[in-house]
Design a protein around this motif. Structure first.
Motif, short mmCIF file in Angstrom:
data_model
loop_
_atom_site.label_atom_id
_atom_site.label_comp_id
_atom_site.label_asym_id
_atom_site.label_seq_id
_atom_site.Cartn_x
_atom_site.Cartn_y
_atom_site.Cartn_z
N SER A 102 0.84 -1.20 0.00
CA SER A 102 0.00 0.00 0.00
C SER A 102 0.87 1.24 0.00
CB SER A 102 -0.93 0.01 1.22
OG SER A 102 -1.73 -1.14 1.22
N CYS A 103 2.00 1.19 0.71
CA CYS A 103 2.94 2.31 0.74
C CYS A 103 3.53 2.54 -0.66
CB CYS A 103 4.03 2.01 1.77
SG CYS A 103 5.35 3.22 1.85
N PHE A 104 3.90 1.45 -1.34
CA PHE A 104 4.41 1.58 -2.71
C PHE A 104 3.34 2.25 -3.59
CE2 PHE A 104 6.98 -2.64 -2.13
CZ PHE A 104 7.98 -1.96 -1.46
N ARG A 105 2.11 1.76 -3.45
CA ARG A 105 1.02 2.28 -4.30
C ARG A 105 0.81 3.78 -4.04
NH1 ARG A 105 -4.47 -0.83 -3.50
NH2 ARG A 105 -3.87 -2.15 -5.26
N GLU A 106 0.79 4.13 -2.76
CA GLU A 106 0.57 5.54 -2.37
C GLU A 106 1.68 6.44 -2.96
OE1 GLU A 106 1.83 7.63 1.69
OE2 GLU A 106 0.73 5.75 1.95
N LEU A 107 2.89 5.90 -3.10
CA LEU A 107 4.01 6.69 -3.62
C LEU A 107 4.13 6.61 -5.14
CD1 LEU A 107 6.71 5.81 -0.92
CD2 LEU A 107 5.45 7.95 -1.17
N GLY A 108 3.19 5.91 -5.78
CA GLY A 108 3.23 5.81 -7.24
C GLY A 108 4.31 4.87 -7.73
N ILE A 109 4.73 3.94 -6.88
CA ILE A 109 5.73 2.94 -7.27
C ILE A 109 4.98 1.72 -7.77
CG2 ILE A 109 7.64 1.48 -6.47
CD1 ILE A 109 8.14 3.63 -4.26
N PRO A 110 5.16 1.33 -9.04
CA PRO A 110 4.36 0.22 -9.59
C PRO A 110 4.61 -1.10 -8.87
CG PRO A 110 5.58 1.37 -11.33
CD PRO A 110 6.10 1.88 -10.03
N THR A 111 3.58 -1.91 -8.74
CA THR A 111 3.67 -3.25 -8.16
C THR A 111 2.80 -4.19 -8.99
OG1 THR A 111 1.70 -3.04 -6.79
CG2 THR A 111 3.74 -2.29 -5.78
N ALA A 112 2.89 -5.49 -8.71
CA ALA A 112 1.90 -6.41 -9.25
C ALA A 112 0.55 -6.02 -8.63
CB ALA A 112 2.26 -7.84 -8.85
N PRO A 113 -0.58 -6.32 -9.31
CA PRO A 113 -1.87 -6.07 -8.66
C PRO A 113 -1.97 -6.92 -7.39
CG PRO A 113 -2.15 -7.29 -10.73
CD PRO A 113 -0.71 -6.91 -10.65
N PHE A 114 -2.60 -6.40 -6.36
CA PHE A 114 -2.66 -7.16 -5.10
C PHE A 114 -3.98 -6.90 -4.39
CE2 PHE A 114 -1.88 -3.66 -2.09
CZ PHE A 114 -1.28 -2.71 -2.90
N ALA A 115 -4.34 -7.84 -3.53
CA ALA A 115 -5.58 -7.71 -2.76
C ALA A 115 -5.38 -8.36 -1.39
CB ALA A 115 -6.73 -8.38 -3.50
N ARG A 116 -6.02 -7.76 -0.41
CA ARG A 116 -5.95 -8.28 0.94
C ARG A 116 -6.90 -9.46 1.08
NH1 ARG A 116 -6.00 -4.31 5.92
NH2 ARG A 116 -6.92 -5.71 7.41
N VAL A 117 -6.49 -10.48 1.82
CA VAL A 117 -7.31 -11.70 1.93
C VAL A 117 -7.38 -12.13 3.39
CG1 VAL A 117 -7.40 -14.16 1.38
CG2 VAL A 117 -6.77 -12.53 -0.40
N ASP A 118 -8.61 -12.11 3.95
CA ASP A 118 -8.76 -12.56 5.34
C ASP A 118 -9.76 -13.71 5.49
OD1 ASP A 118 -6.92 -10.83 6.70
OD2 ASP A 118 -8.26 -9.18 6.23
N SER A 119 -10.32 -14.18 4.37
CA SER A 119 -11.25 -15.32 4.46
C SER A 119 -11.21 -16.04 3.12
CB SER A 119 -12.68 -14.82 4.73
OG SER A 119 -13.15 -14.11 3.60
N GLU A 120 -11.77 -17.26 3.09
CA GLU A 120 -11.76 -18.01 1.83
C GLU A 120 -12.62 -17.29 0.79
OE1 GLU A 120 -12.31 -22.21 2.37
OE2 GLU A 120 -12.15 -22.62 0.23
N ASP A 121 -13.71 -16.66 1.24
CA ASP A 121 -14.55 -15.90 0.29
C ASP A 121 -13.76 -14.74 -0.32
OD1 ASP A 121 -16.67 -17.54 0.61
OD2 ASP A 121 -17.74 -16.25 2.06
N GLU A 122 -13.00 -14.07 0.54
CA GLU A 122 -12.18 -12.95 0.02
C GLU A 122 -11.13 -13.47 -0.95
OE1 GLU A 122 -12.52 -9.89 3.82
OE2 GLU A 122 -10.53 -10.43 3.10
N LEU A 123 -10.62 -14.67 -0.68
CA LEU A 123 -9.63 -15.25 -1.60
C LEU A 123 -10.29 -15.48 -2.96
CD1 LEU A 123 -6.91 -16.42 -2.34
CD2 LEU A 123 -7.54 -18.56 -1.21
N ARG A 124 -11.52 -16.05 -2.95
CA ARG A 124 -12.20 -16.30 -4.23
C ARG A 124 -12.48 -14.98 -4.95
NH1 ARG A 124 -13.22 -21.59 -4.72
NH2 ARG A 124 -13.05 -22.72 -2.76
#
Ligand code: AMP
Length: 367
Positions: A102-124
């Motif tokens: 999130s810090c990289f993103r906020e600073l405009g530093i490119p990353t792979a797309p990413f998502a936070r996952v805290d449950s199996e539903d969120e993983l899907r």
């Protein structure tokens, strides 16, 4: 000047060795009795929350760390009385892949797309959003490729969740990178900043195996892009010390993977390969001394010795090879030492890397 260090592994050991000529005394805190830095520096063998040990560190002129899994609470407690560099905030951000990306993103530093996952539903849901293949990682305490699972098809979702789902997770798009690079940046408490040339890294089973400095075919444009990202981080974190930024190069662009708020394995080449090593520059930076030149002395490469030590005579028979052993008991997957070779040009460097790799083959055959 006395410098307190959280952790007493090989990084602490090499910091202590770099500090001796400058008259710095290092005091390292690490629960492991046989910690490598203990052979060359004062070692407090105690837990990271041991009050007496922390009081000894707090009495130092400055405190740093060589291991990023040290408790942030310990760093914050010490910072109440003693300067701690890099700051506990930088440590906290780097300890969690979500806050880090999130810090990289906020600073405009490119990353792979990413998502936070805290449950199996969120993983899907994350898989629906990012697509497959993707990499599921624990947000905290993952290192050397541990705590990760590559998802190739939908059927992998449930098994990856069973394997890793007990901890907070992050899902990342799979990057088809051409190579992995790292940028070692250093910033002093005075604000002076310097960057080493980009290093090209090869891993084996998730562990760094070989680094080349500079990266092959390094262009000024690629170096400038990496330095721009490094500078944004140093400024945002109000940083003092060495910061390592791990990058993927994909189709000419750089994507940030992670950062380490400390000296880094991919910077070990700098002991012989640069005018000033990352270890000396880290110490200069946290004590407010002028930084040393980060220019290379030669084309350099570093090979790690993992699991079993090499035969020293074979390594040292390679021209301009330098051996570092960390005084650790051999164990599978354990980094026991490294060798750096210097060469006048990239072609000679490749020949010398091949000679070094033969010493590994000789070692493995004799086991
Ligand atoms: P990390 O613990 O994040 O440094 O990951 C360990 C290794 O896994 C990296 O050095 C890469 O080789 C690989 N890796 C990590 N993340 C990704 C990704 N998003 N896509 C492809 N490979 C990855």
């Amino acid at each position: 000047m006395r410098i307190g260090v959280l952790g007493a592994g090989q990084l602490g050991r090499m910091l202590a060795l770099a500090g001796h000529p400058l008259g710095f005394e290092l005091v390292c805190l690490d629960p492991a009795r046989d910690a490598p830095a203990g052979q060359v520096a004062e070692h407090l063998a105690a837990p990271y929350d041991d009050e007496l040990a922390l009081a000894r560190l707090a009495a130092c002129d400055v405190v740093t760390y060589e291991f990023e899994s040290v408790p942030v609470a310990t760093a914050r407690e010490l910072a109440r009385t003693t300067p701690v560099h890099p700051s506990p905030d930088a440590l906290a951000i780097a300890q969690d892949r979500w806050t880090e990306k999130s810090c990289f993103r906020e600073l405009g530093i490119p990353t792979a797309p990413f998502a936070r996952v805290d449950s199996e539903d969120e993983l899907r849901a994350a898989v629906d959003k990012l697509g497959l293949p993707a990499v599921l990682k624990t947000r905290r305490f993952g290192y050397d490729g541990k705590g990760q699972s590559v998802l190739c098809r939908d059927a992998d979702i449930a098994s990856a969740w069973r394997e890793l789902g007990r901890a907070p997770l992050i899902l990342e798009g799979f990057v088809r990178f051409q190579r992995e690079l790292s940028l070692l940046s250093v910033r002093s408490t005075t604000g002076e900043t310097a960057f080493y040339p980009l290093v090209e890294n090869e891993h084996s089973h998730g562990i760094l195996r070989l680094s080349r400095a500079p990266a092959r075919g390094l262009t000024p444009a690629l170096q400038a892009t990496a330095e721009d990202y490094g500078r944004r981080l140093l400024d945002r974190l109000g940083y003092a010390g060495v910061l390592a930024l791990e990058l993927f190069e994909e189709g000419g662009t750089l994507l940030a993977n992670e950062m380490a708020p400390r000296v880094h394995n991919s910077g070990h080449f700098s002991i012989e390969g640069a005018v000033t090593s990352q270890f000396e520059n880290h110490l200069r930076a946290i004590t407010g001394l002028p930084l040393g030149s980060t220019a290379l002395r030669a084309s350099a490469a570093m090979l790690n010795f993992v699991g079993a030590p090499p035969e020293p005579a074979l390594v040292l028979a390679v021209p301009d090879a330098h051996l570092h052993l960390y005084g650790k008991e051999p164990r599978p997957g354990r980094k026991l030492g490294h060798a750096t070779v210097l060469a006048p040009d990239e072609t000679t460097r490749e020949t010398r890397i091949a000679s070094l790799e033969k010493t590994l083959a000789a070692r493995d055959e004799s086991r």
